[in-house]
Design an enzyme around this catalytic site. Structure first.
Site, PDB file in Angstrom:
ATOM      1  N   THR A  81       0.836  -1.207   0.000  1.00  0.00           N
ATOM      2  CA  THR A  81       0.000   0.000   0.000  1.00  0.00           C
ATOM      3  C   THR A  81       0.866   1.251   0.000  1.00  0.00           C
ATOM      4  O   THR A  81       0.584   2.212  -0.730  1.00  0.00           O
ATOM      5  CB  THR A  81      -0.950  -0.003   1.212  1.00  0.00           C
ATOM      6  OG1 THR A  81      -1.796  -1.152   1.133  1.00  0.00           O
ATOM      7  CG2 THR A  81      -1.809   1.247   1.228  1.00  0.00           C
ATOM      8  N   ASN A 165      -5.539 -10.640  -7.330  1.00  0.00           N
ATOM      9  CA  ASN A 165      -5.588 -11.231  -6.004  1.00  0.00           C
ATOM     10  C   ASN A 165      -6.810 -12.120  -5.774  1.00  0.00           C
ATOM     11  O   ASN A 165      -6.788 -13.001  -4.919  1.00  0.00           O
ATOM     12  CB  ASN A 165      -5.554 -10.129  -4.932  1.00  0.00           C
ATOM     13  CG  ASN A 165      -6.636  -9.089  -5.143  1.00  0.00           C
ATOM     14  OD1 ASN A 165      -6.670  -8.413  -6.170  1.00  0.00           O
ATOM     15  ND2 ASN A 165      -7.525  -8.947  -4.173  1.00  0.00           N
ATOM     16  N   GLY A 216       5.686  -8.286   1.930  1.00  0.00           N
ATOM     17  CA  GLY A 216       6.273  -9.481   2.521  1.00  0.00           C
ATOM     18  C   GLY A 216       5.266 -10.476   3.040  1.00  0.00           C
ATOM     19  O   GLY A 216       5.470 -11.690   2.943  1.00  0.00           O
ATOM     20  N   HIS A 217       4.147 -10.004   3.587  1.00  0.00           N
ATOM     21  CA  HIS A 217       3.237 -10.937   4.265  1.00  0.00           C
ATOM     22  C   HIS A 217       2.430 -11.798   3.299  1.00  0.00           C
ATOM     23  O   HIS A 217       1.759 -12.739   3.720  1.00  0.00           O
ATOM     24  CB  HIS A 217       2.306 -10.183   5.218  1.00  0.00           C
ATOM     25  CG  HIS A 217       1.181  -9.465   4.558  1.00  0.00           C
ATOM     26  ND1 HIS A 217      -0.090  -9.981   4.471  1.00  0.00           N
ATOM     27  CD2 HIS A 217       1.121  -8.244   3.960  1.00  0.00           C
ATOM     28  CE1 HIS A 217      -0.879  -9.124   3.860  1.00  0.00           C
ATOM     29  NE2 HIS A 217      -0.176  -8.054   3.532  1.00  0.00           N
ATOM     30  N   THR A 253      13.235   5.225  10.498  1.00  0.00           N
ATOM     31  CA  THR A 253      14.175   4.134  10.791  1.00  0.00           C
ATOM     32  C   THR A 253      13.677   2.835  10.180  1.00  0.00           C
ATOM     33  O   THR A 253      12.514   2.455  10.344  1.00  0.00           O
ATOM     34  CB  THR A 253      14.337   3.972  12.315  1.00  0.00           C
ATOM     35  OG1 THR A 253      14.804   5.204  12.866  1.00  0.00           O
ATOM     36  CG2 THR A 253      15.318   2.870  12.640  1.00  0.00           C
ATOM     37  N   CYS A 343     -16.131  -5.523   1.553  1.00  0.00           N
ATOM     38  CA  CYS A 343     -15.647  -5.084   2.857  1.00  0.00           C
ATOM     39  C   CYS A 343     -16.803  -4.695   3.758  1.00  0.00           C
ATOM     40  O   CYS A 343     -16.598  -4.247   4.872  1.00  0.00           O
ATOM     41  CB  CYS A 343     -14.695  -3.898   2.698  1.00  0.00           C
ATOM     42  SG  CYS A 343     -13.226  -4.290   1.748  1.00  0.00           S
TER      43      CYS A 343
END
Length: 703
Positions: A81, A165, A216-217, A253, A343
């Protein structure tokens, strides 16, 4: 309950990998080691910081190798996102400087909602004010290249995706590139690559893709970490500024534990190992799952072409069965899948399948089953077994038609409430007589009603409607043509003309005349008031000439049309129920009832009641869910699906003084039923917050 107290059910089969994935042990180990040992800030110049910097730099090198990007930017983000936002801000900012009069922002009609919503937001905020234009797709989900060729020259940005997706459909990147660049060589082009990572070969340097976000997830990493590739010549504007991290391209960071997770993931992607399966093996997994699904659900259709899709996604619909029913029984069998892309309960069906031009029933009944490259043959074998188990449960509950059906739904008798959003439809069933009346059928419930009638070979006495709603009256007329075995004359609301003014019994407490009745076994359904019809259902008549009315179906009629026609303890069954009240008492319609008590039981206070034999535990899941995953406890367990609560309230007045605990999968349905029971005098009723999904007690082993 603390987060550490929540445990995964031991028998869970997770087949919703397009939503997220579990973290592989070796990746979790990399995360844990980095948090505990390599905890330095990569921007620090001391040795602890240098160790952290090494992880950062080596992971970036591995990422470039995985996606085929030697040149250009490779930036770590919080996920796809953020990558999408960065790409959109960069492209629109560039257009504001170089092409402020751009007419369009183009995106694929089946894109993840993050894309059009980001375009809309930044288009307005940055002041480009271009028209958002969805690129159509064909029935296979492929983008319309001619449409792109006609519009891309006037666009400030174009957004497409590598793999969808919901359906797993792959776009032809080379063909897209030719259509785009032949008509606009410099337009910024973003390709959502989230579902492509680990499933398709990626060589970004061989394309002119400007922005490629990843997450990544979606491939066995933790949430909150991603990366994006940016082509060397692409315009770029940092989304986050202040601190100078990522060479000033993305301040804040760095999430070093997340980056270490990507490091472990990339090592798996570029080295031979036994963890991630080959494309050939994944295709074989899909074949096995597809065969099991088709055997279990005879009316199933797949909503995408397998040859045009990655092998890890199966999107299907079962004619006549709602996606919610399939998801619930899969959940009860320990299989985790997802349905459509809505949703909100107000958004019905998959916008992706609608964009592909599929029938409404396919969109509304869509189920997505997705697995990952680390799936094993043992997982697939167990999934195939449980799919057959789920199919059997639906057949036994008359949601699927089969040659033979067991009697798991033998208790289906009396008033059954079916809901579609706020609309209530009623089946009045006499099991012994095998007779049935339908009141106010909704089009979306028609197939289910037809299945119930066919499955049990009921004789339908009437299909009635209480109002002038066009969709309801049309659905009723259609069902009459299908379900009534013999032609009968009926009026506009479906009332059989032969039953007008003729009845062998009358309501005992009625102060008004009735306009005839329909016999349903030994019960009588009276019609009150011809102009604005109200229906009242009696107790079993037997040889009585006067009978008590147990239920009233007022439709949209005002209270004065029926208050003098029914007994004081009759249950009022609403036509519309937006607040999930299920059923009303007459005192509620007058506003004279006492408020109900708190019905919540916190999840941490459950241990004692599983072992109390003086309790009544009401399992409000649907019958097919209850059958495949019973609740092992000392207390009496009664299965009362939400559809049957009205009849339960009428039949079980003797339980009003008992301690009652309502349970379901998530705690949503049980909260509704507990509140209904409290309102109707079952004052010692509570429900389990969070539902069976959060239990660590023995009951959790069954769900």
């Amino acid at each position: 309950m603390k987060p550490i107290d929540i445990q995964t059910n031991g028998n869970e089969l997770y087949l919703d990998c397009n939503a997220t994935t579990p973290v592989l042990p070796q990746i979790a180990k990399a995360v844990s080691h980095t948090m505990e040992t390599v905890f330095g800030n990569p921007s620090s110049s001391h040795i602890t910081g240098l160790k952290a910097r090494y992880i950062l730099d080596t992971t970036r090198q591995l990422a470039r190798k995985v996606v085929g990007l030697e040149r250009g930017r490779l930036i770590f983000t919080s996920g796809a996102t953020e990558g999408i936002q960065t790409a959109v801000v960069s492209a629109i900012s560039h257009a504001m400087k170089t092409r402020p009069g751009s007419k369009y922002l183009l995106y694929g009609a089946t894109e993840h909602k993050a894309v059009p919503q980001a375009l809309e937001h930044w288009n307005e905020l940055l002041g480009l004010h271009a028209e958002l234009k969805a690129i159509p797709v064909d029935r296979e989900g492929r983008l319309d290249l001619d449409f792109i060729a006609r519009h891309v020259s006037d666009a400030a940005m174009i957004c497409t995706m590598a793999v969808n997706n919901e359906t797993g459909v792959k776009q032809d990147i080379k063909a897209l590139e030719e259509a785009i660049r032949a008509n606009n060589a410099s337009i910024p082009w973003m390709v959502d690559c989230v579902q492509a990572l680990g499933k398709l070969p990626l060589t970004l340097d061989e394309t002119t893709i400007d922005y490629a976000p990843f997450s990544g997830h979606k491939l066995y990493g933790p949430k909150g970490i991603g990366f994006m590739a940016v082509r060397e010549q692409a315009p770029f504007t940092p989304l986050l500024i202040g601190g100078g991290q990522e060479s000033g391209q993305r301040s804040g960071t760095e999430n070093l534990p997340g980056i270490a997770a990507l490091n472990a993931l990339f090592e798996l992607l570029i080295t031979e190992n036994e963890v991630l399966q080959s494309d050939k093996r994944l295709r074989e997994y899909r074949r096995q799952l597809a065969e099991s699904l088709q055997t279990a659900f005879p009316t199933l259709v797949f909503n995408h072409d397998f040859e045009l899709s990655v092998p890890t996604t199966l999107n299907f619909s079962v004619r006549g069965v709602a996606s919610r029913d399939i998801m619930d029984v899969f959940d009860a069998c320990g299989i985790r899948v997802s349905g459509g892309s809505a949703c909100s309960s107000k958004v019905v069906g998959s916008f992706v399948l609608r964009a592909m031009g599929l029938d409404d029933w396919q969109s509304q009944a869509a189920i997505r089953m997705s697995f990952g490259p680390a799936t094993t043959q043992q997982d697939i074998d167990e999934a195939c077994y449980r799919i057959r188990q789920a199919g059997d449960a639906l057949k036994h509950s008359c949601l699927l038609i089969a040659d033979t059906n067991n009697d798991n739904d033998a208790a289906l008798d009396g008033v059954v409430q079916l809901k579609y959003d706020a609309h209530c439809c009623y089946l009045i069933i006499d099991k012994a007589a095998k007779e049935l009346v339908v009141i106010d059928p909704h089009p979306a419930l028609s197939a289910r009603i037809e299945n119930v009638v066919t499955c049990r070979d009921y004789k339908v006495k009437a299909v009635l409607s209480t109002g002038s709603d066009t969709d309801i009256t049309e659905a009723a007329e259609l069902l009459r043509g299908i379900l009534l075995r013999e032609s009968s004359n009926h009026d506009a609301i479906g009332w059989p003309q032969s039953n007008n003014r003729s009845c062998d019994a009358v309501p005992a407490d009625s102060e008004v005349d009735v306009d005839g009745c329909v016999a349903i076994g030994e019960r009588r359904l009276f019609r009150i008031n011809s102009d604005s019809p109200v229906f009242a259902l009696s107790e079993p008549a037997g040889l009585k000439s006067q009978v008590k009315t147990d239920f009233v179906f007022p439709g949209t009629a005002p209270l004065h049309n029926y208050e003098k026609a029914v007994s004081g303890d009759a249950l009022v069954c609403p036509k519309d129920d937006p607040e999930h009240r299920i059923v009303y008492s007459l005192c509620e319609t007058f506003g004279q009832c006492d408020p109900s008590e708190d019905v919540n039981i916190p999840i941490g206070e459950t241990d004692e009641f599983w072992y109390r034999d003086d309790l009544v535990v009401i399992d409000v899941r649907e019958r097919q869910e209850h059958v495949v995953s019973d609740i092992p406890c000392t207390a009496d367990v009664i299965n009362v699906p939400v559809t049957e609560v009205i009849q339960f309230i009428h039949d079980h007045q003797t339980l009003k003084e008992r301690d009652i605990i309502c349970v379901c999968r998530s705690g949503n349905r049980s909260a509704v039923v507990a509140n209904v029971l409290q309102r109707h005098g079952f004052k010692r009723t509570r429900h389990l917050m969070g539902g069976l999904a959060l239990l660590s007690s023995p009951a959790a082993k069954a769900v």
